[in-house]
Design an enzyme around this catalytic site. Structure first.
Site, PDB file in Angstrom:
ATOM      1  N   HIS A  75       0.841  -1.202   0.000  1.00  0.00           N
ATOM      2  CA  HIS A  75       0.000   0.000   0.000  1.00  0.00           C
ATOM      3  C   HIS A  75       0.882   1.260   0.000  1.00  0.00           C
ATOM      4  O   HIS A  75       0.605   2.218  -0.732  1.00  0.00           O
ATOM      5  CB  HIS A  75      -0.912  -0.034   1.228  1.00  0.00           C
ATOM      6  CG  HIS A  75      -1.845   1.110   1.347  1.00  0.00           C
ATOM      7  ND1 HIS A  75      -2.859   1.351   0.457  1.00  0.00           N
ATOM      8  CD2 HIS A  75      -1.917   2.091   2.277  1.00  0.00           C
ATOM      9  CE1 HIS A  75      -3.522   2.434   0.836  1.00  0.00           C
ATOM     10  NE2 HIS A  75      -2.972   2.902   1.931  1.00  0.00           N
ATOM     11  N   ASP A  78       2.400   1.794  -3.365  1.00  0.00           N
ATOM     12  CA  ASP A  78       1.370   2.299  -4.265  1.00  0.00           C
ATOM     13  C   ASP A  78       1.168   3.800  -4.055  1.00  0.00           C
ATOM     14  O   ASP A  78       1.081   4.566  -5.008  1.00  0.00           O
ATOM     15  CB  ASP A  78       0.073   1.523  -4.031  1.00  0.00           C
ATOM     16  CG  ASP A  78      -1.019   1.898  -4.998  1.00  0.00           C
ATOM     17  OD1 ASP A  78      -0.742   1.967  -6.214  1.00  0.00           O
ATOM     18  OD2 ASP A  78      -2.157   2.109  -4.544  1.00  0.00           O
TER      19      ASP A  78
END
Length: 106
Positions: A75, A78
């Site tokens: 995450h 990203d």
């Protein structure tokens, strides 16, 4: 510092960069070039901080899998990639806004 805290710092800095890039675009829509530049500068600083954390994590891993790949780490990566792309696109769009604005004012 605990790994999860380091990863959260990466997410925080990346999120700040993305937010600043979006604020720069909003300022450009209003032809407030100084404010747009201010926000772009803040975006660059924040993404640099996030990238430093990423570099430290890569160095600590040494390509040996020493850093466990968790969902929060993915995450964070990203977030960083989105922040970097958002800043680059914001710079290009602000350039276009300026060009269009200068053509209108002729």
């Amino acid at each position: 510092m605990e790994l999860e805290n380091i990863i959260m710092e990466l997410i925080i800095h990346a999120g700040e960069s993305r937010s600043c890039s979006m604020e720069a675009l909003r300022a450009a829509r209003q032809s407030d070039w100084a404010l747009a530049e201010q926000h772009l500068t803040a975006a660059k600083v924040a993404v640099r901080e996030a990238h430093l954390i990423q570099t430290q994590l890569i160095g600590a891993d040494e390509g040996m899998g020493k850093i466990p790949v968790s969902l929060i780490l993915v995450h964070a990566q990203d977030h960083l990639m989105n922040a970097m792309l958002c800043r680059e696109l914001a710079e290009e769009l602000i350039y276009c806004h300026r060009e269009i604005s200068s053509l209108k004012n002729r």
